[in-house]
Design an enzyme around this catalytic site. Sequence first.
Site, mmCIF file in Angstrom:
data_model
loop_
_atom_site.group_PDB
_atom_site.id
_atom_site.type_symbol
_atom_site.label_atom_id
_atom_site.label_comp_id
_atom_site.label_asym_id
_atom_site.label_seq_id
_atom_site.Cartn_x
_atom_site.Cartn_y
_atom_site.Cartn_z
ATOM 1 N N GLY A 154 -44.376 -19.133 62.888
ATOM 2 C CA GLY A 154 -44.396 -19.101 61.422
ATOM 3 C C GLY A 154 -44.986 -20.396 60.880
ATOM 4 N N ARG A 165 -48.223 -15.095 66.060
ATOM 5 C CA ARG A 165 -47.210 -14.894 67.093
ATOM 6 C C ARG A 165 -47.918 -14.022 68.136
ATOM 7 N NH1 ARG A 165 -42.449 -16.686 64.395
ATOM 8 N NH2 ARG A 165 -42.328 -16.094 62.219
ATOM 9 N N ASP A 180 -39.406 -22.971 68.109
ATOM 10 C CA ASP A 180 -38.927 -22.846 69.486
ATOM 11 C C ASP A 180 -39.695 -21.815 70.324
ATOM 12 O OD1 ASP A 180 -37.804 -20.823 68.084
ATOM 13 O OD2 ASP A 180 -35.731 -21.235 68.664
ATOM 14 N N THR A 228 -41.396 -26.028 61.345
ATOM 15 C CA THR A 228 -40.786 -24.775 60.880
ATOM 16 C C THR A 228 -39.931 -25.116 59.678
ATOM 17 O OG1 THR A 228 -39.023 -23.156 61.299
ATOM 18 C CG2 THR A 228 -39.017 -25.070 62.719
ATOM 19 N N ASP A 270 -37.216 -23.806 58.963
ATOM 20 C CA ASP A 270 -35.800 -23.528 59.229
ATOM 21 C C ASP A 270 -34.957 -24.736 59.633
ATOM 22 O OD1 ASP A 270 -36.344 -20.936 58.650
ATOM 23 O OD2 ASP A 270 -36.244 -20.186 60.694
ATOM 24 N N ASP A 295 -34.279 -25.775 62.534
ATOM 25 C CA ASP A 295 -33.334 -25.351 63.571
ATOM 26 C C ASP A 295 -33.740 -25.826 64.964
ATOM 27 O OD1 ASP A 295 -35.578 -23.782 63.725
ATOM 28 O OD2 ASP A 295 -34.514 -21.918 64.086
ATOM 29 N N ARG A 351 -33.540 -17.204 59.884
ATOM 30 C CA ARG A 351 -33.222 -16.050 60.719
ATOM 31 C C ARG A 351 -31.975 -16.294 61.540
ATOM 32 N NH1 ARG A 351 -38.412 -14.106 63.184
ATOM 33 N NH2 ARG A 351 -38.492 -16.311 63.659
ATOM 34 N N GLY A 395 -26.002 -25.877 42.954
ATOM 35 C CA GLY A 395 -24.682 -25.607 42.378
ATOM 36 C C GLY A 395 -24.174 -24.203 42.650
HETATM 37 O O1 F6P Z 1 -39.103 -19.061 61.664
HETATM 38 C C1 F6P Z 1 -39.244 -19.298 60.304
HETATM 39 C C2 F6P Z 1 -39.009 -18.092 59.466
HETATM 40 O O2 F6P Z 1 -39.323 -18.527 58.204
HETATM 41 C C3 F6P Z 1 -37.632 -17.437 59.507
HETATM 42 O O3 F6P Z 1 -36.657 -18.045 58.734
HETATM 43 C C4 F6P Z 1 -37.958 -16.047 59.040
HETATM 44 O O4 F6P Z 1 -37.026 -15.130 59.477
HETATM 45 C C5 F6P Z 1 -39.264 -15.798 59.697
HETATM 46 O O5 F6P Z 1 -39.902 -17.050 59.799
HETATM 47 C C6 F6P Z 1 -40.158 -14.810 59.027
HETATM 48 O O6 F6P Z 1 -41.275 -14.639 59.851
HETATM 49 P P1 F6P Z 1 -42.507 -13.704 59.526
HETATM 50 O O7 F6P Z 1 -43.356 -14.445 58.543
HETATM 51 O O8 F6P Z 1 -43.192 -13.525 60.822
HETATM 52 O O9 F6P Z 1 -41.956 -12.468 58.925
#
Ligand code: F6P
Length: 324
Positions: free
Chosen positions: A11, A72, A103, A126, A128, A130, A172, A186
């Site tokens: 992503g 991907r 990852d 990313t 996220d 994470d 995710r 808030g």
């Molecule tokens: O990995 C980052 C992320 O933004 C996730 O939070 C989300 O679920 C996913 O990518 C969405 O991916 P795509 O753009 O392939 O639907």
Amino acid sequence: LKRVGVLTSGGDAPGMNAAIRATVRACIYYGIEPVVIQEGYKGLIENKMDVADARTVANVINQGGTFLKSARCQEFRTKEGRVKAYENARAAELDGLVVIGGDGSFTGAMLLEEEHGLPCIGVPGTIDNDIYGTDFTIGYDTALNTVVEAIDKIRDTATSHNRLFFIEVMGRDAGFIALNTGIASGAEDILIPEQEKNVELFMESLQKSGRAGKTSSIIVVAEGDRGGGGVFELSRAVEEQFPEYEVKVTVLGHIQRGGKPSCFDRVLASRLGVAAVEALRSGDSGIMVGVRDQQVVKTPLERAISKHNQIDNHLMKVAEIVSV
Ligand code: F6P
């Protein structure tokens, strides 16, 4: 070290361009020839590579997305796909590869290195946040600001109409975006996958905020949270149990992934792009560069993939306290 490739994978995230730029320019600074690869591992398999110079990355630091494009790639998940990718990398005389991504992208880098010995360095990109081995991933700060800006707007209309809004944010598997934007905007409640709350518990806290005199509510829900079955299910459950509430759902979606990178993300990306090239120069491979406590640190890719950053329980408590 004569030639280094760079690609973005998985992503996209705001600040990836700044990371590509820093990688390319660090190569040039150190007398290495940079090679930019289009569309992530797919481009490596399909041989979409070009030698870059400093001007190739002019005027990209302020642009969202990734000008190299990202994908991907299913084929790269297979051994045969990785053989093709490696053969192209070898034909292009790459001595190292910088992989900017999350990852999934690091798993690919690790396999490429293990199976074929191509030195790979990961740069965490990313929204996220994470990834283990860094306090911040590239794109996270920009995404936080995008989300807060959007929720502020929703709050204006929620208050005008005494409505309850469920706002789904990305994440995710991780609740970092939800927790931090929830506090910053808030929110009355925050639902994240790391600490799922069942519906009953959620209803109780809703009742409490009703008793506390709140007439409108913002509930931030990470997309990965399944405690209440997702935003739409939650909204139906609330409507059933509290007919007095008018409930709305907003899924923020991919607006969170776009936009100009924040200053923080541009600096982080610049730092990590340079660190990746310096790591290759000092003979590192199979590691990710990150920033911990303001310092650049290196983490084996295998650890960055298998371990997870923990949600700060104190921050969860802060969210609870400030929403009374
Ligand atoms: O990995 C980052 C992320 O933004 C996730 O939070 C989300 O679920 C996913 O990518 C969405 O991916 P795509 O753009 O392939 O639907």
